[in-house]
Design a protein around this motif. Structure first.
Motif, mmCIF file in Angstrom:
data_model
loop_
_atom_site.group_PDB
_atom_site.id
_atom_site.type_symbol
_atom_site.label_atom_id
_atom_site.label_comp_id
_atom_site.label_asym_id
_atom_site.label_seq_id
_atom_site.Cartn_x
_atom_site.Cartn_y
_atom_site.Cartn_z
ATOM 1 N N ALA A 235 -5.935 62.859 5.242
ATOM 2 C CA ALA A 235 -6.239 61.468 5.581
ATOM 3 C C ALA A 235 -5.404 61.072 6.793
ATOM 4 C CB ALA A 235 -5.897 60.571 4.398
ATOM 5 N N PRO A 236 -5.887 60.075 7.572
ATOM 6 C CA PRO A 236 -5.090 59.619 8.721
ATOM 7 C C PRO A 236 -3.691 59.202 8.268
ATOM 8 C CG PRO A 236 -7.235 58.543 8.642
ATOM 9 C CD PRO A 236 -7.113 59.330 7.393
ATOM 10 N N GLU A 237 -2.738 59.460 9.147
ATOM 11 C CA GLU A 237 -1.343 59.150 8.820
ATOM 12 C C GLU A 237 -1.204 57.697 8.387
ATOM 13 O OE1 GLU A 237 2.953 60.390 10.339
ATOM 14 O OE2 GLU A 237 1.150 61.395 10.986
ATOM 15 N N GLY A 238 -0.399 57.490 7.379
ATOM 16 C CA GLY A 238 -0.154 56.124 6.907
ATOM 17 C C GLY A 238 -1.145 55.657 5.876
ATOM 18 N N THR A 239 -2.190 56.475 5.592
ATOM 19 C CA THR A 239 -3.174 56.055 4.573
ATOM 20 C C THR A 239 -2.516 56.092 3.200
ATOM 21 O OG1 THR A 239 -4.891 57.109 5.881
ATOM 22 C CG2 THR A 239 -5.484 56.503 3.612
ATOM 23 N N ALA A 240 -2.617 54.988 2.504
ATOM 24 C CA ALA A 240 -2.010 54.929 1.155
ATOM 25 C C ALA A 240 -2.916 55.637 0.157
ATOM 26 C CB ALA A 240 -1.834 53.465 0.750
ATOM 27 N N PRO A 241 -2.314 56.358 -0.799
ATOM 28 C CA PRO A 241 -3.151 56.990 -1.829
ATOM 29 C C PRO A 241 -3.792 55.938 -2.723
ATOM 30 C CG PRO A 241 -0.817 57.341 -2.300
ATOM 31 C CD PRO A 241 -0.898 56.621 -0.992
ATOM 32 N N GLN A 242 -4.873 56.351 -3.355
ATOM 33 C CA GLN A 242 -5.572 55.469 -4.289
ATOM 34 C C GLN A 242 -4.627 55.115 -5.449
ATOM 35 O OE1 GLN A 242 -9.132 54.600 -4.472
ATOM 36 N NE2 GLN A 242 -9.119 55.139 -2.309
ATOM 37 N N SER A 243 -4.914 53.979 -6.069
ATOM 38 C CA SER A 243 -4.074 53.580 -7.214
ATOM 39 C C SER A 243 -4.483 54.378 -8.454
ATOM 40 C CB SER A 243 -4.239 52.084 -7.493
ATOM 41 O OG SER A 243 -5.534 51.854 -8.018
ATOM 42 N N MET A 244 -3.551 54.460 -9.417
ATOM 43 C CA MET A 244 -3.852 55.146 -10.675
ATOM 44 C C MET A 244 -4.947 54.395 -11.436
ATOM 45 S SD MET A 244 -3.404 57.681 -12.541
ATOM 46 C CE MET A 244 -1.959 58.694 -12.571
ATOM 47 N N GLU A 245 -4.947 53.064 -11.318
ATOM 48 C CA GLU A 245 -5.954 52.268 -12.025
ATOM 49 C C GLU A 245 -7.347 52.589 -11.466
ATOM 50 O OE1 GLU A 245 -5.486 50.455 -14.690
ATOM 51 O OE2 GLU A 245 -7.558 49.776 -14.786
ATOM 52 N N ALA A 246 -7.422 52.756 -10.133
ATOM 53 C CA ALA A 246 -8.713 53.104 -9.523
ATOM 54 C C ALA A 246 -9.179 54.469 -10.014
ATOM 55 C CB ALA A 246 -8.577 53.112 -8.000
ATOM 56 N N PHE A 247 -8.225 55.396 -10.101
ATOM 57 C CA PHE A 247 -8.558 56.739 -10.600
ATOM 58 C C PHE A 247 -9.075 56.658 -12.045
ATOM 59 C CE2 PHE A 247 -6.720 60.836 -12.433
ATOM 60 C CZ PHE A 247 -7.862 61.559 -12.145
ATOM 61 N N TRP A 248 -8.409 55.823 -12.846
ATOM 62 C CA TRP A 248 -8.815 55.688 -14.245
ATOM 63 C C TRP A 248 -10.228 55.109 -14.342
ATOM 64 C CZ3 TRP A 248 -9.872 56.816 -18.693
ATOM 65 C CH2 TRP A 248 -10.102 55.913 -19.724
ATOM 66 N N GLN A 249 -10.523 54.118 -13.541
ATOM 67 C CA GLN A 249 -11.853 53.500 -13.607
ATOM 68 C C GLN A 249 -12.932 54.528 -13.248
ATOM 69 O OE1 GLN A 249 -12.268 50.856 -15.148
ATOM 70 N NE2 GLN A 249 -10.115 50.196 -15.137
ATOM 71 N N LYS A 250 -12.658 55.402 -12.271
ATOM 72 C CA LYS A 250 -13.645 56.423 -11.892
ATOM 73 C C LYS A 250 -13.773 57.478 -12.993
ATOM 74 C CE LYS A 250 -15.059 57.291 -8.004
ATOM 75 N NZ LYS A 250 -15.459 57.702 -6.687
ATOM 76 N N THR A 251 -12.623 57.835 -13.597
ATOM 77 C CA THR A 251 -12.648 58.822 -14.691
ATOM 78 C C THR A 251 -13.476 58.290 -15.848
ATOM 79 O OG1 THR A 251 -10.425 59.525 -14.076
ATOM 80 C CG2 THR A 251 -11.184 60.194 -16.242
ATOM 81 N N ARG A 252 -13.247 57.041 -16.150
ATOM 82 C CA ARG A 252 -13.927 56.408 -17.281
ATOM 83 C C ARG A 252 -15.441 56.371 -17.069
ATOM 84 N NH1 ARG A 252 -11.773 50.669 -19.366
ATOM 85 N NH2 ARG A 252 -12.588 50.812 -21.472
ATOM 86 N N ALA A 253 -15.803 56.084 -15.821
ATOM 87 C CA ALA A 253 -17.238 56.049 -15.511
ATOM 88 C C ALA A 253 -17.844 57.446 -15.621
ATOM 89 C CB ALA A 253 -17.437 55.493 -14.100
ATOM 90 N N ALA A 254 -17.039 58.472 -15.269
ATOM 91 C CA ALA A 254 -17.540 59.858 -15.307
ATOM 92 C C ALA A 254 -17.620 60.390 -16.736
ATOM 93 C CB ALA A 254 -16.628 60.753 -14.468
#
Ligand code: FES
Length: 683
Positions: A235-254
């Motif tokens: 990712a371009p320098e300085g890009t913040a990683p996704q939040s854990m909550e965002a990851f959880w919401q995607k996992t839950r949907a999957a």
């Protein structure tokens, strides 16, 4: 089995048990310590795991920040939680510490390491985590398992294998009436055979867990190649990683049908988020699906479900773990594993103890020097003898039905049943009928022993014990046969057990202990039958033994003809052999004119010993320097019981039951002989 081969197997079994036995017991007991973890952990550590109902949990990143504040030195590893809304959220750090948090209130409930607490400690010990080199720890555990497999199959099952169907029946049942080490070995074999199947399963499944090469062999044989984890795109320098909550919401949907999830932080800058998911329809507790997300773009990189995507090699490996650790089939299987693991402890005790007894036998004091404190004429020709410690100290305990060897001044040794209350430790009481045709024993007791004499007695031994599970006991005494039964009546009465004592004798004048019984707490349970008293009720087997129930046990002692008539009557009334218990005072007077000579082969050395027509096996062996422990020398006590490996026995004892005789795997060398030309003995 060939005796020489058997001897080698026995050697292998003994020495693998003595060398790796402790390690195996350690593995079994530590395994037993955490097999019920899934059921007990919430009970024991409810303060960490359970929270009030929580319908709207706080975002995971907020919970992770709270955990980090509570554990500042740690690096975040993952967040785990279940679908239960009364469970805490566990934030795991790379040092394997978990911080437990109430997801609604954001309150820290406590910190516990993966190997902390009782179950964690058991797990840590079982996995040999105390080795700094974890691979080495696994290998040591793996070798201990392998040695156990050799112990179990290579020795135990092969040695146990019965000679015939009858022997199979006796080999499947613990025999409490065997003397000393034979009884302990009976326990060893019975526990071994009932736990063997499960123990083999636990041990075989541990092989790929303990040995990396076995696991690799399994994978290559099934063509399984562990998949590589997908990486996050740069990712371009300085890009913040996704939040854990965002990851959880995607996992839950999957994976909407989930029971438990572990969301892992990317361990490196180019790694992805990884979720392990236990879905609702999983076959076991390691059947996890996976979901990977790019740490920066939030794009789904990969998703696989256990049921759909895992290959057979991996599935077999996971099944090995869950079968080994009880993570499948719920509580019944876990209880089975627990019972079998505890059975290993029993196996170790019952295997070690006969060996230690044999090795240190000489250091055990076999005799007691006691004072004859009281000699009382109890009835015509019958005296009781009370012995006490010379210094007034407590005597070794005994149980009802036990007897002692009395070493007479004439050099004779005789066995007499203890007839006092087993709860008494200040005295041993025996009672002796002076036989008209005495071979010297009863005569010496009556004539040579005087109050104040010091007399040698053996330690109490019991070959005629009460059945612990009996609901009702029927005690039948014929004359002097009252002695062991009186002790039983005392024991049953103090336990408040249900029993009846039938006391049969020719006359009151020839019946000892009438006053003692009349003054006892159990006098109302005694029915007297005197042959010379027309007013006395006659003992009638068909009536008095009519009420049989499977929990009833019958004990008989007295003259041989009386006992045989009673036992035959009991059989006719439907009493099974297993519920009938007897103690004979004398052996069978067999006609030695029909004796034939034969040979004995000692399995340990292959040595042949000839037994002449006139000799006994015991005497022939003693003449060659092979001593067998004995007591009565006439087939009554069972002390000399010896295992038979080959040949057919001509049983002449009164100790073994008909079923035990038919098994042809043990005999009493003091009186029994061979039917053929040779017997092979396990000595
Ligand atoms: S010594 Fe008692 S049965 Fe052989």
């Amino acid at each position: 089995m060939n005796p020489t081969f058997r001897k080698k197997l026995l050697w292998l079994h003994t020495w693998s048990g003595l060398t790796v036995g402790l390690l195996v017991v350690f593995l079994a007991l530590t395994g037993a310590g955490f097999v019920l973890r899934p059921h007990l952990e919430d009970l024991v550590y409810g303060n960490l795991h359970l929270v009030p109902k929580c319908e709207a949990p706080q975002p995971l990143d907020k919970l992770a920040a709270i955990a980090k504040a509570a554990h500042p030195q740690g690096k975040l590893h993952s967040i785990e939680f279940t679908a239960e809304n009364t469970s805490s959220v566990a934030v795991m750090f790379t040092d394997k510490d978990y911080v437990f948090i109430d997801p609604c209130q954001g309150k820290v409930l406590g910190v516990q390491n993966q190997y902390g607490g009782f179950f964690g400690l058991m797990d840590w010990l079982h996995r040999f985590r105390f080795f700094t080199d974890l691979k080495l720890g696994r290998t040591v555990a793996g070798w201990a398992n392998t040695a156990f497999l050799v112990l179990l199959i290579g020795g135990g099952i092969a040695l146990w294998w019965p000679r015939n169907r009858q022997a199979l029946k006796t080999a499947l049942k613990f025999n409490a009436r065997l003397p000393g080490s034979a009884r302990t070995l009976s326990l060893h074999k019975v526990v071994g055979v009932y736990t063997a199947l499960v123990l083999v399963l636990i041990t075989v499944t541990a092989l790929p867990i303990g040995f990396e090469p076995v696991k690799e062999l399994l994978y290559s044989a099934t063509g399984y190649v562990p998949p590589k984890k997908p990486l996050s795109k740069a990712a371009p320098e300085g890009t913040a990683p996704q939040s854990m909550e965002a990851f959880w919401q995607k996992t839950r949907a999957a994976a909407p049908e989930w029971d438990w999830v572990s969301l892992r932080y990317p361990p490196k800058s180019d790694a992805s988020y990884e979720a392990e998911i236990l879905e609702k329809d999983r076959p076991h507790e390691l059947a996890k699906g996976h979901y990977y997300m790019d740490a920066f773009s939030g794009e789904t990189l990969k998703q696989d479900g256990y049921l759909t995507d895992q290959q057979i090699g991996r599935k077999i490996y996971l099944y090995c773990i869950v079968l080994h650790a009880g993570m499948v089939w719920g509580l019944p299987y876990q209880l089975l594993l627990l019972a079998c693991a505890l059975g290993v402890g029993v196996q170790a005790y019952s295997g070690f103890s006969p060996y230690l007894r044999r090795t240190f036998r000489k250091s055990v004091k076999p005799r007691l020097e006691l004072k004859l404190v009281k000699k009382t004429v109890e009835a015509d020709g019958i005296c009781s003898f009370e012995f006490a410690d010379l210094k007034g100290e407590a005597l070794p305990m005994f149980s009802a039905g036990a007897h002692v060897d009395v070493y007479l001044p004439s050099g004779l040794v005789r066995q007499y049943s203890l007839c006092n209350d087993p709860s008494e430790t200040h005295r041993y009481q025996i009672c002796v009928l002076r036989h008209a045709a005495s071979r010297g024993g009863s005569q010496a007791m009556h004539e040579l022993l005087l109050e104040g004499d010091t007399v040698s007695l053996g330690l109490p031994k019991n070959h005629f014990p009460l059945e612990s599970g009996a609901k009702h006991s029927v005690l039948i005494a014929g004359g002097i046969g009252i002695t062991p039964l009186l002790s039983m009546a005392h024991q049953l009465s103090s336990k408040g057990a249900d029993f009846t004592l039938h006391y049969c004798a020719r006359s009151r004048q020839r019946s000892p202990f009438l006053d003692a019984i009349a003054n006892s707490k159990f006098s109302d349970r005694v029915v007297f039958h005197f042959s010379d008293d027309p007013n006395s009720k006659k003992f009638d087997v068909s009536k008095d033994l009519r009420q049989f129930s499977p929990e009833s046990h019958l004990y008989v002692c007295g003259p041989v003809r009386f006992m045989e008539a009673t036992l035959a009557g009991a059989h006719q009334q439907g009493w099974p052999e297993g519920n009938l218990h007897r103690e004979y005072f004398s052996g069978v007077q067999s006609d030695s004119t029909s004796n034939v000579a034969f040979d004995i082969k000692l399995a340990s050395s292959g040595r042949i010993v000839h037994v002449s027509k006139e000799s006994t096996v015991m005497a022939a062996l003693a003449a060659c320097g092979v001593e067998i422990a004995s007591s009565c020398s006439e087939g009554v006590c069972g002390t000399c019981l010896t295992r038979v490996l080959g040949g057919e026995v001509d049983h002449r004892d009164r100790f073994l039951t008909a079923q035990e005789r038919a098994a042809q795997d043990r005999f009493t060398p003091c009186c029994s002989r061979a039917r053929g030309s040779m017997l092979v003995l396990d000595i």
